[in-house]
Design an enzyme around this catalytic site. Structure first.
Site, mmCIF file in Angstrom:
data_model
loop_
_atom_site.group_PDB
_atom_site.id
_atom_site.type_symbol
_atom_site.label_atom_id
_atom_site.label_comp_id
_atom_site.label_asym_id
_atom_site.label_seq_id
_atom_site.Cartn_x
_atom_site.Cartn_y
_atom_site.Cartn_z
ATOM 1 N N ALA A 12 0.823 -1.225 0.000
ATOM 2 C CA ALA A 12 0.000 0.000 0.000
ATOM 3 C C ALA A 12 0.854 1.270 0.000
ATOM 4 C CB ALA A 12 -0.917 -0.021 1.213
ATOM 5 N N ALA A 13 1.710 1.429 1.005
ATOM 6 C CA ALA A 13 2.463 2.677 1.135
ATOM 7 C C ALA A 13 3.546 2.782 0.059
ATOM 8 C CB ALA A 13 3.087 2.766 2.523
ATOM 9 N N GLU A 34 10.439 -5.797 -3.214
ATOM 10 C CA GLU A 34 9.355 -6.451 -2.471
ATOM 11 C C GLU A 34 9.771 -7.886 -2.164
ATOM 12 O OE1 GLU A 34 6.419 -5.886 -0.822
ATOM 13 O OE2 GLU A 34 6.651 -8.029 -0.462
ATOM 14 N N SER A 40 1.137 -4.324 -4.329
ATOM 15 C CA SER A 40 -0.132 -3.572 -4.241
ATOM 16 C C SER A 40 -1.344 -4.491 -4.084
ATOM 17 C CB SER A 40 -0.295 -2.676 -5.478
ATOM 18 O OG SER A 40 0.788 -1.794 -5.584
ATOM 19 N N CYS A 44 -6.396 -6.333 3.550
ATOM 20 C CA CYS A 44 -7.716 -6.171 4.179
ATOM 21 C C CYS A 44 -8.722 -7.178 3.622
ATOM 22 C CB CYS A 44 -8.259 -4.761 3.944
ATOM 23 S SG CYS A 44 -7.031 -3.475 4.180
ATOM 24 N N VAL A 81 15.427 -6.365 0.972
ATOM 25 C CA VAL A 81 16.498 -5.429 1.340
ATOM 26 C C VAL A 81 16.992 -5.841 2.720
ATOM 27 C CG1 VAL A 81 17.030 -3.033 1.940
ATOM 28 C CG2 VAL A 81 15.626 -3.546 -0.077
ATOM 29 N N ASP A 285 2.409 1.396 7.821
ATOM 30 C CA ASP A 285 2.372 0.793 9.162
ATOM 31 C C ASP A 285 3.664 0.985 9.954
ATOM 32 O OD1 ASP A 285 -0.113 -0.175 8.476
ATOM 33 O OD2 ASP A 285 0.410 -2.301 8.647
ATOM 34 N N TYR A 428 -33.066 11.779 5.426
ATOM 35 C CA TYR A 428 -34.076 10.914 6.040
ATOM 36 C C TYR A 428 -35.104 10.433 5.022
ATOM 37 C CZ TYR A 428 -38.551 9.567 7.919
ATOM 38 O OH TYR A 428 -39.716 8.893 8.120
ATOM 39 N N ARG A 444 -28.345 14.772 20.816
ATOM 40 C CA ARG A 444 -29.253 15.478 21.735
ATOM 41 C C ARG A 444 -29.024 14.985 23.171
ATOM 42 N NH1 ARG A 444 -34.927 13.718 21.667
ATOM 43 N NH2 ARG A 444 -34.812 13.768 19.416
HETATM 44 C C1 LIG Z 1 -6.089 -9.533 7.580
HETATM 45 C C2 LIG Z 1 -5.960 -8.045 7.537
HETATM 46 C C3 LIG Z 1 -7.098 -7.256 7.420
HETATM 47 C C4 LIG Z 1 -6.986 -5.864 7.382
HETATM 48 N N1 LIG Z 1 -8.108 -5.106 7.242
HETATM 49 C C5 LIG Z 1 -8.007 -3.753 7.161
HETATM 50 C C6 LIG Z 1 -9.154 -2.936 6.953
HETATM 51 O O1 LIG Z 1 -10.282 -3.455 6.844
HETATM 52 N N2 LIG Z 1 -8.980 -1.586 6.865
HETATM 53 C C7 LIG Z 1 -7.747 -0.995 6.970
HETATM 54 O O2 LIG Z 1 -7.647 0.244 6.881
HETATM 55 N N3 LIG Z 1 -6.632 -1.746 7.162
HETATM 56 C C8 LIG Z 1 -6.740 -3.097 7.261
HETATM 57 N N4 LIG Z 1 -5.608 -3.874 7.432
HETATM 58 C C9 LIG Z 1 -4.304 -3.201 7.584
HETATM 59 C C10 LIG Z 1 -3.679 -2.880 6.234
HETATM 60 O O3 LIG Z 1 -3.640 -4.020 5.434
HETATM 61 C C11 LIG Z 1 -2.288 -2.343 6.471
HETATM 62 O O4 LIG Z 1 -2.376 -1.224 7.299
HETATM 63 C C12 LIG Z 1 -1.596 -1.961 5.165
HETATM 64 O O5 LIG Z 1 -1.433 -3.064 4.344
HETATM 65 C C13 LIG Z 1 -0.248 -1.320 5.467
HETATM 66 O O6 LIG Z 1 0.391 -1.032 4.283
HETATM 67 P P1 LIG Z 1 1.980 -0.889 4.256
HETATM 68 O O7 LIG Z 1 2.337 -0.684 2.832
HETATM 69 O O8 LIG Z 1 2.417 0.079 5.264
HETATM 70 O O9 LIG Z 1 2.511 -2.294 4.783
HETATM 71 P P2 LIG Z 1 2.299 -3.752 4.169
HETATM 72 O O10 LIG Z 1 1.003 -3.871 3.494
HETATM 73 O O11 LIG Z 1 2.603 -4.701 5.284
HETATM 74 O O12 LIG Z 1 3.448 -3.830 3.089
HETATM 75 C C14 LIG Z 1 4.799 -3.842 3.423
HETATM 76 C C15 LIG Z 1 5.496 -4.664 2.372
HETATM 77 O O13 LIG Z 1 6.886 -4.527 2.572
HETATM 78 C C16 LIG Z 1 7.496 -5.776 2.282
HETATM 79 N N5 LIG Z 1 8.775 -5.768 2.984
HETATM 80 C C17 LIG Z 1 8.990 -5.638 4.317
HETATM 81 N N6 LIG Z 1 10.299 -5.624 4.584
HETATM 82 C C18 LIG Z 1 10.928 -5.738 3.413
HETATM 83 C C19 LIG Z 1 12.301 -5.792 3.029
HETATM 84 N N7 LIG Z 1 13.270 -5.724 3.941
HETATM 85 N N8 LIG Z 1 12.597 -5.911 1.720
HETATM 86 C C20 LIG Z 1 11.614 -5.996 0.783
HETATM 87 N N9 LIG Z 1 10.307 -5.968 1.079
HETATM 88 C C21 LIG Z 1 9.973 -5.838 2.379
HETATM 89 C C22 LIG Z 1 6.494 -6.801 2.808
HETATM 90 O O14 LIG Z 1 6.662 -8.056 2.166
HETATM 91 C C23 LIG Z 1 5.170 -6.146 2.466
HETATM 92 O O15 LIG Z 1 4.619 -6.596 1.235
HETATM 93 C C24 LIG Z 1 -5.699 -5.263 7.469
HETATM 94 C C25 LIG Z 1 -4.555 -6.063 7.595
HETATM 95 C C26 LIG Z 1 -4.669 -7.431 7.615
HETATM 96 C C27 LIG Z 1 -3.436 -8.271 7.767
#
Ligand SMILES: Cc1cc2nc3c(=O)[nH]c(=O)nc-3n(C[C@H](O)[C@H](O)[C@H](O)COP(=O)(O)OP(=O)(O)OC[C@H]3O[C@@H](n4cnc5c(N)ncnc54)[C@H](O)[C@@H]3O)c2cc1C
Length: 457
Positions: A12-13, A34, A40, A44, A81, A285, A428, A444
């Site tokens: 995501a990020a 990755e 991507s 969730c 990495v 995260d 409504y 209220r």
């Molecule tokens: C089951 C589940 C349900 C969820 N439901 C919701 C929801 O309903 N609503 C909501 O807002 N959020 C939800 N979340 C949370 C949401 O998925 C996360 O907050 C989001 O994915 C965070 O994105 P990110 O890119 O920060 O981290 P991540 O999605 O964890 O991505 C980080 C990526 O970095 C990679 N990585 C890590 N270290 C390294 C490295 N050293 N070298 C290369 N790659 C690396 C990992 O493999 C991973 O793919 C849920 C999470 C889970 C697990």
């Protein structure tokens, strides 16, 4: 030579940062590392893929490595990495598929490694049959295991992910028990809302073991999970255990490289998602965010923030200007057919932040009471003493109940008082709400509580 952006983490990020930066600065070289096999993807959506509501893994992938590459982004999957050298401005990587390794230079770096699931330090935690659900690969492993000879599942942790997985296993026809240390599940809700959730979960045939913790995981002679033993001495038979105990930010590489962390343990960033290391950005995260009401810095592991923060970092790297304005604690989930959502501060959080407050709880219906399909809804508001400013709200109920929280999130964001909210021009018609929407009734009641409290002063 072109400027080079290296991104660690392609979900995501990281994915958002890479595509925004590249879109705004087409000459930028962008390399994304990755560790997993997908980019991507929607973590969730994993519980709904496990339950069968989402048909295929491919449905969860918003952008494949090939699609990123078509945008000119050099995505290297199955590549981890393993080190960041800020002086030489390179990252060290290892190819997990072929076994090679190398270095990649960068001008800018985005640190988007996500989080690490909590694993309780109990005997048997590494047994065969104990699963996490953090990444798509975890989801695939869990799904494959559930397709095998499994009839009893214990979910450790009754937060929203734990309950979503419990529901998915129940839909698959399995016996499911959830163990949680709190007195009510989803501890981010107040207990009077949590009770409502507990009732609904039990009605779906899921056993809840509350105010108890996992002490050990017992295995059979082959090293496979056999039972979960709790601190109070219960023995819960299990063919499979799922860990849903929450996460902590994945900051090991950042720490080793000397990228400063904040007080909450996430990478410290400013509003433009810059870390304190020159040319290093972070998002998702792994970072800490500012709570707009408490002022506290905290790690909030939600996809909604990860996408926005990644976008902000990418815009800034690409030469634009964007900021992430902070969080107010909005979250939503569905357990079985019960929806639950919250925004702002819970009573415990408001207390910890030093607020004095009053509360109001309303039990109403989702549609006009006489309308077919009207369902119970409970709405709780937390308002600051004297000023009446809305500090928090929690909603629980069925069918379209929980999305009411978004209106309240906007009220909190704009620092509105319950006196203003009680006469808001909300929509409504009988199929959608009672003539007095539960939001208006709760406001209220909260206003009356504020007034009564002022009279006592
Ligand atoms: C089951 C589940 C349900 C969820 N439901 C919701 C929801 O309903 N609503 C909501 O807002 N959020 C939800 N979340 C949370 C949401 O998925 C996360 O907050 C989001 O994915 C965070 O994105 P990110 O890119 O920060 O981290 P991540 O999605 O964890 O991505 C980080 C990526 O970095 C990679 N990585 C890590 N270290 C390294 C490295 N050293 N070298 C290369 N790659 C690396 C990992 O493999 C991973 O793919 C849920 C999470 C889970 C697990």
């Amino acid at each position: 030579m072109s400027r080079r952006l290296v991104v660690i983490g392609g979900d995501a990020a990281g994915g958002s940062a890479a595509s925004q930066a590249r879109k705004r600065s087409p000459d930028l070289d962008v390399v994304v590392f990755e560790r997993g096999r997908a980019t991507s993807y929607s973590a969730c959506g994993i519980p709904y893929w496990i339950s069968g509501a989402v048909e295929s893994e491919a449905d969860l992938i918003a952008r494949t490595p090939e699609q990123h590459r078509a945008m000119g982004i050099d995505v290297r999957i199955r590549t981890e990495v393993v080190g960041i050298d800020l002086d030489r401005r390179v990252v060290h990587w290892r190819d997990l598929a072929e076994g090679g390794s190398g270095v990649e230079p960068f001008d800018d770096l985005v640190y988007a490694t996500g989080s690490v699931p909590m694993r309780p330090p109990v005997p048997g935690i590494d047994a065969t049959g104990v699963h996490g659900v953090q990444t798509l690969d975890d989801g695939a492993a869990l799904r494959a295991a559930l397709d095998g000879d499994v009839s009893r599942v214990v979910v450790v942790g009754g937060g929203y992910i734990g309950l979503e997985i419990a529901e998915a296993c129940r839909i698959r026809g399995l016996d499911v028990t959830v163990v949680d240390m709190s007195a009510t599940p989803v501890g981010t809700f107040d207990p009077d809302v949590g009770e409502f959730i507990a009732d609904a979960v039990r009605k779906e045939g899921i056993d809840l073991v509350l105010s108890d913790a996992v002490a050990a995981i017992e295995t059979d002679a082959a090293g496979r999970v056999r039972a979960v033993v709790t601190a109070s001495g219960r023995e819960l038979h299990a063919d499979l255990v799922v860990l849903g105990l929450g996460v902590r930010p994945a900051v090991r590489l950042a720490e080793e490289a000397g990228i400063p962390l904040g007080t909450s343990g996430g990478v410290a960033v400013d509003a433009r998602m810059r870390t304190q290391a020159e040319g290093v950005w972070a998002a998702g995260d792994c970072v800490e965010s500012v709570h707009r009401l408490s002022g506290q810095r905290m790690v909030v592991a939600l996809g909604t923030h990860a996408n926005k923060q990644g976008r902000v970092a990418g815009i800034n790297i690409g030469g634009g200007y964007a900021t992430f304005p902070g969080v107010i604690g909005t979250a939503i989930t569905r357990m079985c057919d019960l929806e639950a959502a919250r925004t702002g501060l819970s009573t415990a959080e408001a207390e910890a932040a030093g607020y004095e407050f009053v509360t109001a709880v309303v039990d109403s219906t989702t549609k006009a009471g006489y309308f077919p399909g009207a369902q119970p809804i409970r709405l709780k508001m937390i308002a600051e003493r004297r000023s009446g400013r809305l500090l928090g709200a929690q909603v629980v109920g069925r069918e379209a109940a929980a999305k009411r929280v978004d209106a309240l999130a906007i009220c909190i964001w704009n620092e509105m008082g319950v006196d203003e909210i009680l006469s808001l021009d909300l929509s409504y018609a009988p199929p959608f709400a009672p003539v007095w929407d539960p939001v208006l009734i709760a406001a209220r009641k909260a206003f009356e509580a504020v007034e009564a409290d002022v009279r006592l002063l």
